[in-house]
Design a protein around this motif. Structure first.
Motif, PDB file in Angstrom:
ATOM      1  N   THR A   1       0.841  -1.188   0.000  1.00 13.07           N
ATOM      2  CA  THR A   1       0.000   0.000   0.000  1.00 13.07           C
ATOM      3  C   THR A   1       0.878   1.239   0.000  1.00 13.07           C
TER       4      THR A   1
ATOM      5  N   LEU B   1       4.477  -6.043   2.610  1.00 12.22           N
ATOM      6  CA  LEU B   1       4.545  -7.097   3.610  1.00 12.22           C
ATOM      7  C   LEU B   1       5.289  -8.318   3.093  1.00 12.22           C
TER       8      LEU B   1
ATOM      9  N   ALA C   1       8.102  -5.901   7.278  1.00 12.67           N
ATOM     10  CA  ALA C   1       7.509  -5.000   6.294  1.00 12.67           C
ATOM     11  C   ALA C   1       8.613  -4.105   5.750  1.00 12.67           C
TER      12      ALA C   1
ATOM     13  N   GLY D   1       2.012 -12.099   7.265  1.00 14.83           N
ATOM     14  CA  GLY D   1       1.534 -10.924   6.558  1.00 14.83           C
ATOM     15  C   GLY D   1       0.820 -11.346   5.289  1.00 14.83           C
TER      16      GLY D   1
ATOM     17  N   LEU E   1      -2.517  -5.545   2.799  1.00 19.43           N
ATOM     18  CA  LEU E   1      -2.193  -4.282   3.450  1.00 19.43           C
ATOM     19  C   LEU E   1      -2.885  -3.136   2.719  1.00 19.43           C
TER      20      LEU E   1
ATOM     21  N   SER F   1      -4.246   1.329   3.634  1.00 25.87           N
ATOM     22  CA  SER F   1      -4.109   2.481   4.523  1.00 25.87           C
ATOM     23  C   SER F   1      -5.396   3.296   4.500  1.00 25.87           C
TER      24      SER F   1
ATOM     25  N   LEU G   1      -2.238   1.949   9.058  1.00 29.08           N
ATOM     26  CA  LEU G   1      -2.202   0.833   8.137  1.00 29.08           C
ATOM     27  C   LEU G   1      -3.217  -0.210   8.603  1.00 29.08           C
TER      28      LEU G   1
ATOM     29  N   MET H   1      -4.024  -4.338   8.132  1.00 37.82           N
ATOM     30  CA  MET H   1      -3.299  -5.538   7.710  1.00 37.82           C
ATOM     31  C   MET H   1      -4.141  -6.789   7.949  1.00 37.82           C
TER      32      MET H   1
END
Length: 255
Positions: A92, A101, A108, A128, A131, A133, A138, A140
């Motif tokens: 992202t 990720l 990350a 992970g 992802l 925002s 963030l 996840m």
């Protein structure tokens, strides 16, 4: 005397005895606006649109990368390989930086978008997957039914949101996209995308894109749908999948 009281209480009793009192998640319709080529060798993990640029992260050990691709023809404009021992996952843009990720490496990576210059890393616990925002934090996914809201300064978990459809948890949440105050999430090993309330965690709509697979040229090595990018200028979504030879620009109904 008691009949009105019974009538008032009856819906409540029925609601408490039902599997869920939440309204059913709506079926989200879509229209294909355009079809573009996409690198069939890209094991797509993350998709991100920004100011006319389309970024992508890819996975698999020894093949993971961050790239910028041309939306018109899918050609790779820039590519930065990740370390061979890293399995790339979702990406992202946040505060002008590109965040990527890794699956099991608890790391990350943060890059400068214009050059893919390495800036720093952050560590986290668990796997992970996806992802996105919301502009402040963030968000996840880790393959479960939970979404973690992350403080970007130190990657600590600010809160955890359980995602449900009715009273059922929605597992295997994968690639994520924040759009107009809600979260869209691919559900791994399906061709469906959930629209999720970031306040309640409730799925408010389902986008079934299984028809897109039938439009892929054959033969192909296409795996699961995975990749959601939203273009704020048009309101359109760009979607693709792992090893898909095509990406699709689609339009959803106006709210």
């Amino acid at each position: 005397m008691n009949r009105p009281c019974i009538n008032i209480l009856l819906p409540l009793v029925l609601c408490l005895s039902a599997a869920s009192c939440d309204p059913a998640a709506e079926k989200i319709e879509f229209r294909i606006v355009a079809t573009r080529p996409h690198d069939p060798g890209a094991f797509t993990q993350g998709f991100q649109w920004s100011d006319g640029r389309l970024y992508e992260s890819t996975g698999l050990y020894g093949q993971s990368s961050v790239r910028e691709i041309d939306p018109a023809d899918g050609k790779i404009l820039r590519r930065r390989p990740l370390a061979r021992e890293v399995f790339g996952e979702g990406l992202t843009l946040h505060n002008g930086e590109l965040w990527v990720l890794t699956w099991k490496e608890n790391t990350a990576y943060v890059f400068e978008p214009a050059t893919f210059k390495f800036l720093r890393t952050h560590t986290y616990e668990g796997e992970g997957w996806g992802l996105t925002s919301d502009g402040k934090q963030l968000i996840m996914s880790n393959g479960s039914s939970s979404l973690n809201f992350i403080n970007p300064g130190d990657f600590s978990v600010a809160r955890t949101l359980e995602v449900t459809d009715g009273n059922r948890p929605v597992d295997r949440l994968n690639e994520l996209e924040w759009v107009d105050g809600v979260v869209f999430a691919n559900v791994f090993e399906t061709e469906r995308i959930a629209r999720i309330s970031p306040e309640s965690g409730r799925v408010t709509g389902w986008l079934d894109l299984s028809a897109l697979r039938n439009l892929l040229p054959r033969p192909n090595r296409a795996e699961v749908l995975n990749g959601i990018a939203h273009d704020p200028a048009t309101g359109h979504f760009w979607v693709t999948g792992k090893n898909w030879p095509l990406m699709f620009e689609i339009e959803l109904p106006a709210k």
